[in-house]
Design a protein around this motif. Structure first.
Motif, PDB file in Angstrom:
ATOM      1  N   ARG A  79       6.340 -24.826 -33.489  1.00  0.00           N
ATOM      2  CA  ARG A  79       6.830 -25.366 -32.217  1.00  0.00           C
ATOM      3  C   ARG A  79       7.514 -24.254 -31.423  1.00  0.00           C
ATOM      4  O   ARG A  79       8.161 -23.385 -31.993  1.00  0.00           O
ATOM      5  CB  ARG A  79       7.838 -26.501 -32.450  1.00  0.00           C
ATOM      6  N   ILE A  80       7.356 -24.327 -30.118  1.00  0.00           N
ATOM      7  CA  ILE A  80       7.921 -23.321 -29.222  1.00  0.00           C
ATOM      8  C   ILE A  80       8.671 -24.018 -28.092  1.00  0.00           C
ATOM      9  O   ILE A  80       8.234 -25.047 -27.578  1.00  0.00           O
ATOM     10  CB  ILE A  80       6.798 -22.447 -28.603  1.00  0.00           C
ATOM     11  N   SER A  81       9.797 -23.452 -27.696  1.00  0.00           N
ATOM     12  CA  SER A  81      10.470 -23.910 -26.480  1.00  0.00           C
ATOM     13  C   SER A  81      11.045 -22.694 -25.764  1.00  0.00           C
ATOM     14  O   SER A  81      11.292 -21.652 -26.376  1.00  0.00           O
ATOM     15  CB  SER A  81      11.568 -24.931 -26.787  1.00  0.00           C
ATOM     16  N   ILE A  82      11.241 -22.839 -24.452  1.00  0.00           N
ATOM     17  CA  ILE A  82      11.785 -21.751 -23.635  1.00  0.00           C
ATOM     18  C   ILE A  82      13.025 -22.251 -22.911  1.00  0.00           C
ATOM     19  O   ILE A  82      13.008 -23.303 -22.281  1.00  0.00           O
ATOM     20  CB  ILE A  82      10.758 -21.241 -22.607  1.00  0.00           C
ATOM     21  N   ASP A  83      14.111 -21.508 -23.005  1.00  0.00           N
ATOM     22  CA  ASP A  83      15.284 -21.709 -22.162  1.00  0.00           C
ATOM     23  C   ASP A  83      15.287 -20.595 -21.128  1.00  0.00           C
ATOM     24  O   ASP A  83      15.150 -19.418 -21.484  1.00  0.00           O
ATOM     25  CB  ASP A  83      16.580 -21.633 -22.978  1.00  0.00           C
ATOM     26  N   ARG A  91      20.842 -23.633 -16.577  1.00  0.00           N
ATOM     27  CA  ARG A  91      19.790 -23.225 -17.506  1.00  0.00           C
ATOM     28  C   ARG A  91      18.889 -24.406 -17.838  1.00  0.00           C
ATOM     29  O   ARG A  91      19.349 -25.513 -18.106  1.00  0.00           O
ATOM     30  CB  ARG A  91      20.393 -22.662 -18.791  1.00  0.00           C
ATOM     31  N   THR A  92      17.596 -24.162 -17.812  1.00  0.00           N
ATOM     32  CA  THR A  92      16.599 -25.202 -18.037  1.00  0.00           C
ATOM     33  C   THR A  92      15.926 -24.970 -19.378  1.00  0.00           C
ATOM     34  O   THR A  92      15.607 -23.841 -19.742  1.00  0.00           O
ATOM     35  CB  THR A  92      15.541 -25.179 -16.914  1.00  0.00           C
ATOM     36  N   SER A  93      15.728 -26.042 -20.117  1.00  0.00           N
ATOM     37  CA  SER A  93      15.019 -25.969 -21.391  1.00  0.00           C
ATOM     38  C   SER A  93      13.656 -26.604 -21.218  1.00  0.00           C
ATOM     39  O   SER A  93      13.540 -27.745 -20.779  1.00  0.00           O
ATOM     40  CB  SER A  93      15.803 -26.691 -22.490  1.00  0.00           C
ATOM     41  N   LEU A  94      12.626 -25.849 -21.520  1.00  0.00           N
ATOM     42  CA  LEU A  94      11.256 -26.336 -21.412  1.00  0.00           C
ATOM     43  C   LEU A  94      10.680 -26.465 -22.811  1.00  0.00           C
ATOM     44  O   LEU A  94      10.498 -25.471 -23.519  1.00  0.00           O
ATOM     45  CB  LEU A  94      10.402 -25.376 -20.583  1.00  0.00           C
ATOM     46  N   ARG A  95      10.430 -27.695 -23.210  1.00  0.00           N
ATOM     47  CA  ARG A  95       9.845 -27.925 -24.526  1.00  0.00           C
ATOM     48  C   ARG A  95       8.339 -27.817 -24.412  1.00  0.00           C
ATOM     49  O   ARG A  95       7.704 -28.587 -23.697  1.00  0.00           O
ATOM     50  CB  ARG A  95      10.217 -29.329 -25.018  1.00  0.00           C
ATOM     51  N   LEU A  96       7.775 -26.845 -25.075  1.00  0.00           N
ATOM     52  CA  LEU A  96       6.344 -26.629 -25.001  1.00  0.00           C
ATOM     53  C   LEU A  96       5.628 -27.340 -26.142  1.00  0.00           C
ATOM     54  O   LEU A  96       6.243 -27.754 -27.120  1.00  0.00           O
ATOM     55  CB  LEU A  96       6.039 -25.125 -25.054  1.00  0.00           C
ATOM     56  N   ASP A  97       4.324 -27.452 -25.999  1.00  0.00           N
ATOM     57  CA  ASP A  97       3.551 -28.132 -27.023  1.00  0.00           C
ATOM     58  C   ASP A  97       3.508 -27.339 -28.316  1.00  0.00           C
ATOM     59  O   ASP A  97       3.823 -26.146 -28.363  1.00  0.00           O
ATOM     60  CB  ASP A  97       2.120 -28.366 -26.534  1.00  0.00           C
ATOM     61  N   GLU A  98       3.069 -28.018 -29.347  1.00  0.00           N
ATOM     62  CA  GLU A  98       2.957 -27.383 -30.651  1.00  0.00           C
ATOM     63  C   GLU A  98       1.794 -26.390 -30.662  1.00  0.00           C
ATOM     64  O   GLU A  98       0.876 -26.469 -29.860  1.00  0.00           O
ATOM     65  CB  GLU A  98       2.735 -28.447 -31.723  1.00  0.00           C
ATOM     66  N   LEU A  99       1.876 -25.467 -31.609  1.00  0.00           N
ATOM     67  CA  LEU A  99       0.781 -24.533 -31.847  1.00  0.00           C
ATOM     68  C   LEU A  99      -0.103 -25.097 -32.956  1.00  0.00           C
ATOM     69  O   LEU A  99       0.394 -25.659 -33.932  1.00  0.00           O
ATOM     70  CB  LEU A  99       1.332 -23.169 -32.263  1.00  0.00           C
ATOM     71  N   TYR A 100      -1.399 -24.925 -32.796  1.00  0.00           N
ATOM     72  CA  TYR A 100      -2.349 -25.462 -33.767  1.00  0.00           C
ATOM     73  C   TYR A 100      -3.117 -24.319 -34.426  1.00  0.00           C
ATOM     74  O   TYR A 100      -3.400 -23.290 -33.801  1.00  0.00           O
ATOM     75  CB  TYR A 100      -3.324 -26.429 -33.087  1.00  0.00           C
TER      76      TYR A 100
END
Length: 340
Positions: A79-83, A91-100
């Motif tokens: 899993r990846i997320s970007i702040d 500050r914004t937190s962007l929850r990205l999709d999972e890696l497959y």
């Protein structure tokens, strides 16, 4: 432009710099940043720039991609997320999709079949490309990573690794408050593929006549594609999802792609696989299908994943569109990338 890089931790080594955070930005997928505090579930890389940029995507080589051995031996991001700090905003937190990844079936005596390890498949060493139009003008951002759970991959070493992280951006002209185009840090073919996705984003692919199709491209109707290992309930759910996105069986395959599938290639990680004939394959984010099955003692949820796949020729033209499933049977196997 200058950048300052820091990390949550770094694995110690007798060779200075062997696992430093800088390795994730050196343009060499054979080197990697490796965390030094496994199991904390708080692994991150942080970047601060001396100029503002318009961030519109990232490219990752997740894991230690020097070889299939180093890849399988280390913990792999799941899993990846970007702040990020958008100008003038909190500050914004962007929850990205999972890696497959492509998984493999592990069958032990007395246990049910399950996908519990990443496969020795070169597709797992492929870069992951994400294009997003929701990111703002930023000067600092942090990438947070969570490892694949151990029921899907039990590595030899618990340290999480990341080989490369390349942001896609334009620099903000501070004097005129405008964006200035700069040469892409990406090398071919990722540069051309990222430009293709940016040029043919979700808004444009609703007009499929603009897609860069090669002569003789094969685009089958999504409603007619053969997916023999997809149960009937999942096929019905998939078709219902298509119709929700305004795709209908009466439409040609190009229109179906534009209306139903293009979004799976944006704001989700796309696996970019190089082919032996100098073409490329783009595996988009999956359609996740689920249903609840009432049981005697407890509620059971069934899952099915369908991945859209684009094949490109060496001129970066679309030659084929497919829908694929993992083709594997067992617990967790529906989440595996398809075998192509």
């Amino acid at each position: 432009m200058k950048a300052w890089v820091s990390a949550s931790s770094t694995l110690k080594s007798r060779t200075p710099g062997r696992y430093d955070a800088r390795n994730a930005f050196d343009g060499n997928p054979a080197t990697a940043w490796v965390e030094g505090a496994p199991g904390t579930e708080d692994a991150w890389l942080s970047v601060h720039l001396n100029k503002r940029i318009q961030l519109h995507g990232i490219v990752l080589w997740p894991g230690y991609t020097k070889s299939l051995t180093t890849f399988r031996d280390n913990a792999i991001p799941g899993r990846i997320s970007i702040d990020y700090n958008e100008v003038g905003e909190e500050r914004t937190s962007l929850r990205l999709d999972e890696l497959y990844y492509r998984l493999e079936v592990v069958s032990r005596r007395g246990q049910s079949r399950r996908c519990a390890s990443v496969a020795k498949d070169p597709v797992n060493l492929s870069p992951r490309l994400l294009i997003s139009q929701s990111l703002g003008a930023v000067q600092g951002f942090k990438l947070s990573l969570e490892a694949l759970p151990t029921d899907m991959h039990r590595p030899r070493y618990a340290d999480l690794a990341l080989s490369e992280w390349t942001p896609l951006f334009r620099i903000v002209d501070e004097e005129h408050e405008e964006f200035v185009e700069v040469p892409s840090p990406l090398t071919s073919p990722l540069r051309e593929i990222s430009e293709l996705l940016l040029d043919y984003g979700p808004q444009r692919t609703r007009h499929p006549e603009r897609l860069p199709l090669a002569p003789g491209a094969r685009l089958d109707s999504f409603f007619d594609m053969s997916l023999p290992d997809l149960p009937d309930w999942a096929r019905e759910a998939l078709h219902a999802d298509f119709r929700k996105n305004k795709a209908e069986p009466s439409q040609d395959a190009l229109t179906q792609f534009g209306n139903a599938v293009s979004s799976q290639f944006f704001s989700q990680f796309v696996t970019v696989q190089s082919l032996a004939d100098k073409g490329y394959r783009l595996i988009g984010g999956p359609f996740e299908l689920r249903r609840e099955v009432a049981g005697a003692k407890s509620r059971v949820v069934e899952y099915a994943y369908v991945f859209p796949v684009l094949t490109l020729n060496s001129a970066f033209q679309v030659t084929k569109v497919e829908l694929k499933t993992s083709g594997l049977q067992g617990e967790n196997c529906e989440r595996s990338l398809p075998a192509l």
